[in-house]
Design a protein around this motif. Structure first.
Motif, short mmCIF file in Angstrom:
data_model
loop_
_atom_site.label_atom_id
_atom_site.label_comp_id
_atom_site.label_asym_id
_atom_site.label_seq_id
_atom_site.Cartn_x
_atom_site.Cartn_y
_atom_site.Cartn_z
N GLY A 1 1.06 -1.68 -0.11
CA GLY A 1 0.08 -0.21 0.22
C GLY A 1 0.71 1.30 0.20
O GLY A 1 2.54 1.20 -0.23
N GLY A 2 0.09 2.55 0.10
CA GLY A 2 0.70 3.44 -0.01
C GLY A 2 0.35 4.61 0.00
O GLY A 2 -1.03 4.49 1.21
N ASN A 3 1.06 5.91 0.14
CA ASN A 3 -0.31 6.99 0.79
C ASN A 3 -0.81 8.37 -0.87
O ASN A 3 -1.52 9.12 0.01
CB ASN A 3 0.46 7.52 2.10
N ASP A 4 -0.26 8.12 -1.38
CA ASP A 4 -0.70 9.07 -2.28
C ASP A 4 -1.46 8.18 -3.77
O ASP A 4 -0.08 7.57 -4.89
CB ASP A 4 1.05 9.92 -3.12
N ILE A 5 -2.61 8.17 -4.27
CA ILE A 5 -3.00 7.77 -5.34
C ILE A 5 -2.21 7.89 -6.52
O ILE A 5 -2.37 7.67 -7.76
CB ILE A 5 -4.36 7.91 -5.34
N HIS A 6 -1.73 9.76 -6.55
CA HIS A 6 -1.52 10.34 -8.03
C HIS A 6 -0.46 8.72 -8.40
O HIS A 6 0.61 9.24 -9.23
CB HIS A 6 -1.11 11.58 -8.04
N LEU A 7 0.98 8.36 -7.28
CA LEU A 7 1.71 7.51 -7.82
C LEU A 7 1.71 6.13 -8.07
O LEU A 7 2.47 5.59 -8.23
CB LEU A 7 2.34 7.82 -7.03
N LEU A 8 0.29 5.65 -7.94
CA LEU A 8 -0.32 4.38 -8.20
C LEU A 8 0.06 3.92 -9.58
O LEU A 8 0.69 2.72 -9.74
CB LEU A 8 -1.55 4.12 -8.04
N GLN A 9 -0.02 4.82 -11.02
CA GLN A 9 0.84 4.34 -12.17
C GLN A 9 1.49 4.48 -11.88
O GLN A 9 2.70 3.41 -12.85
CB GLN A 9 -0.05 5.23 -13.46
N ASP A 10 2.90 4.98 -11.02
CA ASP A 10 4.19 5.32 -11.56
C ASP A 10 4.87 4.19 -11.08
O ASP A 10 5.78 3.97 -11.09
CB ASP A 10 4.56 6.79 -10.45
N ALA A 11 3.95 3.41 -9.49
CA ALA A 11 4.19 2.30 -9.17
C ALA A 11 4.20 1.05 -9.85
O ALA A 11 4.99 -0.15 -9.99
CB ALA A 11 3.65 2.25 -7.99
N LEU A 12 3.10 0.91 -11.05
CA LEU A 12 2.93 -0.05 -12.01
C LEU A 12 4.00 0.00 -13.05
O LEU A 12 4.82 -1.09 -13.28
CB LEU A 12 1.73 -0.13 -12.59
N GLU A 13 4.41 1.32 -13.33
CA GLU A 13 5.74 1.22 -14.50
C GLU A 13 7.05 1.03 -13.72
O GLU A 13 7.64 -0.07 -14.42
CB GLU A 13 5.78 2.85 -14.79
N HIS A 14 7.13 0.87 -12.06
CA HIS A 14 8.07 0.33 -11.37
C HIS A 14 8.20 -0.48 -11.52
O HIS A 14 9.27 -1.50 -11.96
CB HIS A 14 8.33 1.71 -10.21
#
Length: 860
Positions: free
Chosen positions: A836-849
């Motif tokens: 899990g994380g804290n910033d929903i705006h970084l979800l796509q970044d996480a998937l790409e990573h």
């Protein structure tokens, strides 16, 4: 033998005291009455109202050592700090002033006497500069000193003409420079104001003109002297040291950094020592790290120091541990840093810990951003803004990293991103600004208003001046019972009346020594009025007094119950409620709030007489009176004493006895910022109003739930259970509907060699682990899935891997890195894991990573 900073400071002050100067304490580095400044940046700041003729000088001659900060705006020395030997964000400015008393002859003569006779500086190293048209100063230098006439040099406006702003008081200045080179024979006039070997050590400003809007210079009726000499610079000069960081102001701190890092002095040590001073004095004077305005400057500086700590392999919080060394160095001269030591340490430690949590992730993102760049290329402004907005990297930290790696940053685009995001205006106090050229109608030549409101609620007064701004009028009286907003207490309201005239006072603000009554005319014409009856709203004043005295009781109760680290970080006292902001690093518990109310109400029930006395500042502090953050105190202060309980310096209005408050009730506790909590409470009549409102709410709930008051709790719990059951049923339906979608995603999976990969963002599917098992069954062999979703407002990711790929791809390792990208974490088993994380705006970044990581693992 070296002369200490303590001796230099004291010798300067005593020299001018012998010349009949009044010693004035340093004002706060956080200006309380100047909205144009984030920080006090010069010794003259606290005397600005004298130069602007807004306030009569309390003395004609003054001297002090003023705490100054220059780290933003026009005076920005941040990038030079620690790199050269003499730039600092925090420094002391030694100064002497004449407010319409002595002038150029005395200022020049005394400066030369102190430098050459008291401190015995080598006259063969001294140079003097004057303004090109100031022949008067040049002649004085030649006649009252023995300076070599060839060393009196003329310069233009840039170097030797001082101005407060585009308009207003200004005048020529004369500067004294000292050659610090090794070879005296190599001195040249052309090096002054050009080469670093010629150090400017003292600036004497002669304020003799007023510049008008058309650029013209008019002689002032009263001329002033304003001088400034940096303590750090004169200390190193007198001791023959070129490097300020080698003086006793810095060396103990640098020695401590060497001790804890086991690395000898370099630029990082110097930067950290400087920034520690700036942070400690700012926090001691009431500033706190935040994301805007003054607080953002503190956060930038602290994070910059923390980053330099990493260069010394100090990757755990450490800056806070240096505060005690700073207190040893400067606590005797500035007792506020000693008094607030615990608070300063807690604030810095909390900020360090917070930043350390994001620094490593930010450095990873910086590496990803710059991985494809070649030396000399530009980091995009959007990427720099992402580092700021998501990982707390101030722009100058990104620029520092860029320089270390031979990149530059698109600052223009960064600023555009900031502007796009900043709908929030920088928080600012309520200041009344009236132009110096404002067209006041002046009836009497008075510069101050006498406040009678401690003793009376009504008095007769003469109108000094007034001005109209649309329907709003501003009126200044020679005396008034109306309290002007200050110290967190709002201004009074009421009426100014005369024959056939009535003026409704809606607010009162203070400008210099003038109380400005702001409002509208209800009847008549002010042009025919010279004397008015000023009367405040008595009921409103009484409730304000209750809330203000209750604030004092609450402050002391907090220190007793929550801890003596508690400091007031702000307050607002109105007729309706009181608001108290305090330094504390966790939620104040319900049990603590109950104890606070019990403590305060206990003192109220004792009906203690409230004592107010006027005392000298030093005497009041010695007696234990507490001074509040952000307040500016004169030599004589008003002490509000509740015997046996609390004693504070305060200019506000208070009840006669604690029983007059009636009682208090705390109605809310919340987080305001990192390390700052806010309490809101009501007192007196407002408690009954609160109880009536709560009773009405309970009555409406009973009607809606069709139950008795005793049954409300159980009925609400039943509704919550029904909601949970419905959510569970919805979740089951959602998961069953996902089965067909999973088959479709697997059939469309991306081929990576002999393996297949699904990377997809989906609506909340419920149990992610169950979803992962479904993907594993659908793949059967050689498949992996990365799924992202939002659950309860938080970003979540899941990685599922078929058994035959576990030797190459560990699901737990993958999601741990993905969670880090989102500001969180997670883990699990090799075949199935979530994060899990804290910033929903970084979800796509996480998937790409995660996708990039799996691709690299498969390639290996």
């Amino acid at each position: 033998m070296a002369i200490s900073s303590t001796d230099i400071r004291q010798q300067f002050i005593e020299f001018f005291q012998k010349k009949e100067h009044q010693f004035v304490r340093s004002s706060s580095v956080v200006p309380t009455d100047d909205p144009t400044l984030l920080f006090t940046n010069a010794g003259m700041n606290q005397f600005k109202s004298y130069f602007l003729n807004k306030e009569s000088p309390k003395y004609l001659r003054a001297t002090n050592s003023q705490k100054c900060i220059r780290v933003s705006g026009k005076h920005n020395d941040l990038e030079e700090v620690g790199v050269d030997n003499y730039h600092h964000t925090f420094f002391e400015m030694l100064g002497n002033w004449s407010f319409g008393d002595y002038y150029k002859k005395e200022a020049i003569s005394w400066a030369w006497e102190l430098l050459t006779e008291v401190w015995k500086l080598d006259k063969n190293r001294l140079w003097v500069t004057i303004y090109k048209d100031d022949d008067e100063a040049g002649e004085i230098w030649k006649t009252v000193t023995d300076v070599n006439p060839d060393r009196i040099l003329k310069f233009a406006e840039k170097d030797n003409f001082w101005e407060m702003g585009d308009t207003g008081p200004c005048g020529p200045c004369t500067e004294i420079h000292y050659f610090v080179g090794d070879d005296l024979s190599k001195q040249e006039a052309r090096g002054v104001n050009v080469e670093d070997l010629y150090r400017e050590i003292w600036n004497l400003v002669f304020i003799q003109y007023n510049r008008t809007a058309d650029g013209k210079l008019n002689d002032l009726p009263v001329k002033h002297v304003d001088t400034g000499m940096g303590l750090e610079r004169i200390l190193s000069t007198v001791n023959g040291i070129k490097d300020h960081y080698g003086t006793d102001l810095f060396k103990p701190i640098i020695d401590k950094i060497e001790e804890i890092s086991s690395i000898k002095i370099g630029v990082p040590h110097r930067v950290i020592a400087d920034h520690l001073r700036m942070l400690s004095f700012s926090i001691a004077d009431g500033a706190l790290p935040s994301n805007e305005g003054r607080g953002y400057v503190l956060r930038r500086v602290l994070r910059r120091a923390s980053r330099f700590g990493r260069l010394l392999d100090l990757d755990k919080p450490f800056i806070y541990s240096l505060v005690s060394t700073l207190v040893d160095v400067m606590g005797h001269a500035f007792p506020e840093v000693k008094e607030k030591q615990s608070h300063i340490e807690k604030v810095i430690q909390a900020e360090e810990s917070s930043f350390n949590e994001t620094l490593d992730r930010g450095l990873e993102v910086f590496s990803r951003i710059t991985k494809s760049l070649s030396p000399g290329e530009v980091i995009q402004g959007d990427d720099a803004f992402k580092l700021y907005d998501t990982y707390g990297f101030p722009l100058d930290l990104t620029e520092l990293l860029a320089r270390e790696n031979n990149f530059t940053v698109d600052v223009v685009r960064f600023n555009e991103c900031m502007a796009e995001q900043k709908d929030r205006a920088r928080a600012s106090g309520k200041f009344i600004h009236i132009s110096e050229d404002a067209d006041w109608t002046v009836l009497q030549k008075e510069l101050s208003t006498e406040f009678t409101g401690y003793e009376t609620l009504e008095n007769s007064a003469n109108v000094i001046k007034y001005i109209q701004d649309g329907e709003i009028y501003k009126i200044v009286l020679d005396k008034t019972p109306f309290y002007a907003e200050s110290g967190g207490q709002i201004g009074d309201i009421g009426l100014l009346t005369a024959d056939n005239f009535s003026f409704k006072v809606e607010d009162v603000q203070k400008s210099g020594d003038e109380f400005i009554h702001i409002g509208t005319i209800e009847k008549g014409d002010i042009q025919s009025v010279q004397i008015v009856n000023a009367k405040i709203n008595e009921n409103r004043r009484q409730q304000i007094r209750r809330n203000h005295t209750a604030t004092h009781l609450l402050h002391q109760s907090l220190r007793m119950i929550v801890g003596d680290h508690v400091q007031q970080a702000g307050s607002l006292v109105t007729a309706d409620s009181l608001r108290f902001d305090l330094t504390h690093y966790e939620q104040i518990s319900k049990n603590q709030i109950d104890k606070l109310e019990k403590c305060v109400n206990g003192v109220i029930l004792q009906n203690i007489a409230v004592e107010t006395t006027l005392k000298e500042f030093d005497e009041a502090r010695e007696e234990g009176a507490v001074g509040l953050f952000g307040e500016k105190y004169g030599d004589i202060v008003r002490v509000v004493n509740i015997p046996g309980f609390s004693k504070e310096l305060c200019g506000g209005t208070h009840v006669n006895r604690t029983g007059d408050i009636g009682g208090i009730k705390i109605i809310s506790e919340s987080a305001l910022a990192s390390g700052i909590r806010r309490l809101v409470a009501v007192s007196g009549d407002a408690i009954q109003t609160l109880m009536n409102r709560q009773e009405q709410v309970i009555s409406e709930i009973r009607k809606e739930l069709k139950c008795s008051e005793d049954e409300i709790s159980s009925r609400i719990q039943s509704l919550i259970n029904d909601k949970k059951n419905l959510e569970r049923e919805t979740k089951d339906l959602r998961q069953s509907s996902m089965t067909g979608e999973i088959d479709e995603l697997v059939s469309d999976a991306e081929n990576l060699g002999k393996c297949r990969l699904v990377v997809q963002k989906v609506d909340d599917p419920g149990d992610l682990r169950e979803l992962g098992d479904q993907f594993r069954q659908a793949f059967k062999t050689k498949g992996a899935a990365l799924i992202g979703t939002i659950q309860k407002g938080k970003p979540m990711v899941m990685c599922a891997v078929t058994d035959d790929l576990i030797s190459q791809i560990q699901a737990g390792t993958v999601v741990k890195e993905m969670g880090g990208v989102m500001g969180g974490g997670g883990g699990g088993k090799p075949h199935l894991a979530t994060a899990g994380g804290n910033d929903i705006h970084l979800l796509q970044d996480a998937l790409e990573h995660g996708k990039s990581l799996i691709q690299s693992l498969l390639q290996k």
